[in-house]
Design a protein around this motif. Structure first.
Motif, PDB file in Angstrom:
ATOM      1  N   ASP A   1      -2.285   1.733  -5.853  1.00  0.00           N
ATOM      2  CA  ASP A   1      -0.949   2.123  -5.393  1.00  0.00           C
ATOM      3  C   ASP A   1      -0.765   3.640  -5.472  1.00  0.00           C
ATOM      4  O   ASP A   1      -0.098   4.241  -4.629  1.00  0.00           O
TER       5      ASP A   1
ATOM      6  N   HIS B   1       1.675   1.478   2.929  1.00  0.00           N
ATOM      7  CA  HIS B   1       2.636   0.462   2.503  1.00  0.00           C
ATOM      8  C   HIS B   1       3.045  -0.449   3.663  1.00  0.00           C
ATOM      9  O   HIS B   1       3.199  -1.654   3.477  1.00  0.00           O
TER      10      HIS B   1
ATOM     11  N   HIS C   1      -0.154  -5.920  -4.927  1.00  0.00           N
ATOM     12  CA  HIS C   1       0.455  -4.859  -4.119  1.00  0.00           C
ATOM     13  C   HIS C   1      -0.469  -3.641  -3.988  1.00  0.00           C
ATOM     14  O   HIS C   1      -0.851  -3.245  -2.892  1.00  0.00           O
TER      15      HIS C   1
ATOM     16  N   VAL D   1      -2.315  -2.116  -0.691  1.00  0.00           N
ATOM     17  CA  VAL D   1      -1.819  -0.797  -0.276  1.00  0.00           C
ATOM     18  C   VAL D   1      -2.995   0.176  -0.131  1.00  0.00           C
ATOM     19  O   VAL D   1      -3.054   0.959   0.820  1.00  0.00           O
TER      20      VAL D   1
HETATM   21 ZN   LIG Z   1       3.528   0.809  -3.808  1.00  0.00          ZN
END
Ligand SMILES: [Zn+2]
Length: 364
Positions: free
Chosen positions: A174, A260, A278, A282
């Motif tokens: 991320d 994203h 996530h 990403v």
């Molecule tokens: Zn993020």
């Protein structure tokens, strides 16, 4: 022109009980009673440390409360009615992003100061003022921007090194987005950016560079439950630097981009929704963005780094087939993340980038 107020979260990063040396002097200015709200595993890991740290400080812990499992407004409202929470002068938010974000919501509703005790390093929740909120069934609802971030974050590397390594791994993924999306989405606007956006643009370099240097070593050692200097640099990049960037920068223009959008688009695929994190997806989206934008040197560097720690560089790494990407890109094209960009990011450009990245994988 309107006024600008900036209130950074302070932080202590340390090893074991040394991390909490300043807890008394810092927190006791805000009251005598604190409630700890957190995740189950987080509370178990942090309880002995917090109990020990408040001894002799005059701070009483009114309770250790489970946040409820989902970062929802409903959980925040339920917590606000519990006596140990109502009677506390301040909130100690303990855990990962979801527990901390729920606590932020409780703190806002009850107008109480809060402090954070991150137990994993998957997000910058402990430092930023933003909270990502979900419906009770776990589907993402919205994001709220709190008046200020935590007053202080106490980051204990020993607890983070004992957590499942996958969280650090996803946190690295991320944070690669912060490193690449902020400069991409602000390109061409540098000359007109006010200090509040220009400063985090500079700081975004310090999100990715330490990761490329120390991320692999930190991750390898965390897999053995070990702390290290490399872990400290990596956790600072994921939590502190990313949190400051995200707190300062205009969230609706520069904070996010195609990495994203690709992730949110790909959540229409059940295997992504169910099995992939996530930050993991990403980071794949970041590679697509760099490919589309022909930033080949940076792509090469990040690609090699991601391969070295097993982040996904191609669709097969996430059990996705190229034929399934149509609806995902359709959905990605509707996300606000790509609205503010140096040029129009079309479905065609995104799909071409996905295909080009598949080819790149065959030769690199
Ligand atoms: Zn993020």
């Amino acid at each position: 022109m309107s006024e600008t107020t900036v209130t950074f979260a302070g932080y202590t990063i340390g090893y074991g009980k040394e991390t909490y040396k300043e807890l008394g002097p810092i927190c006791s200015r805000y009251g005598k009673k604190a409630v700890v709200i957190g995740g189950e595993r987080a509370l178990a890991a942090a309880k002995p440390y917090i109990t020990e740290a408040v001894k002799g400080t005059g701070i009483e812990i009114t309770g250790f409360e489970w946040f409820g499992g989902v970062a929802s407004y409903e959980n925040a409202e339920r917590l606000a009615k519990i006596d140990s929470v109502k009677n506390a002068d301040m909130i100690f938010a303990c855990g990962g992003g979801k527990a901390i974000d729920t606590s932020k919501c409780v703190a806002r509703n009850l107008d109480k100061p809060f402090f954070t005790f991150p137990t994993i390093a998957a997000t910058c929740a402990s430092i930023t003022a933003i909270a990502v909120m979900y419906y009770p069934n776990g589907v993402q609802k919205d994001v709220f921007v709190g008046k200020r971030p935590a007053i202080h974050a106490f980051i204990n590397l020993n607890i983070i090194a004992q957590a499942p390594p996958i969280y650090l791994w996803a946190g690295i993924g991320d944070t690669l987005a912060k490193y690449t999306e902020v400069p991409f989405s602000s390109r061409g606007h540098e000359h007109e950016m006010a200090h509040k956006d220009a400063l985090p643009l500079c700081m975004s370099r310090m999100t990715g560079e330490p990761l490329l240097q120390y991320g692999k070593e930190a991750y390898d050692l965390v897999k053995q439950g070990k702390t290290s200097f490399a872990l400290e640099q990596t956790v600072l990049a994921i939590t502190v630097t990313s949190g400051m960037v995200s707190y300062l920068i205009d969230a609706f223009k520069y904070n996010s981009s195609m990495g994203h959008a690709i992730f949110y688009g790909m959540t229409v695929l059940p295997q992504i929704e169910e099995k992939h994190l996530h930050g993991e997806v990403v980071s794949y989206g970041v590679l697509c963005m760099l490919m589309m934008d022909k930033q080949m040197d940076l792509l090469d560097k990040i690609y090699k780094f991601m391969k070295s720690i097993g982040l996904p560089t191609k669709l097969a790494d996430m059990d996705v087939k190229i034929e399934e990407m149509g609806p995902a890109i359709e959905s990605a094209a509707t996300k606000y993340d790509i609205e503010f960009a140096p040029y129009k990011i079309t479905k065609e450009l995104m799909m071409q980038a996905v295909k080009d990245l598949e080819e790149y994988n065959k030769t690199h």
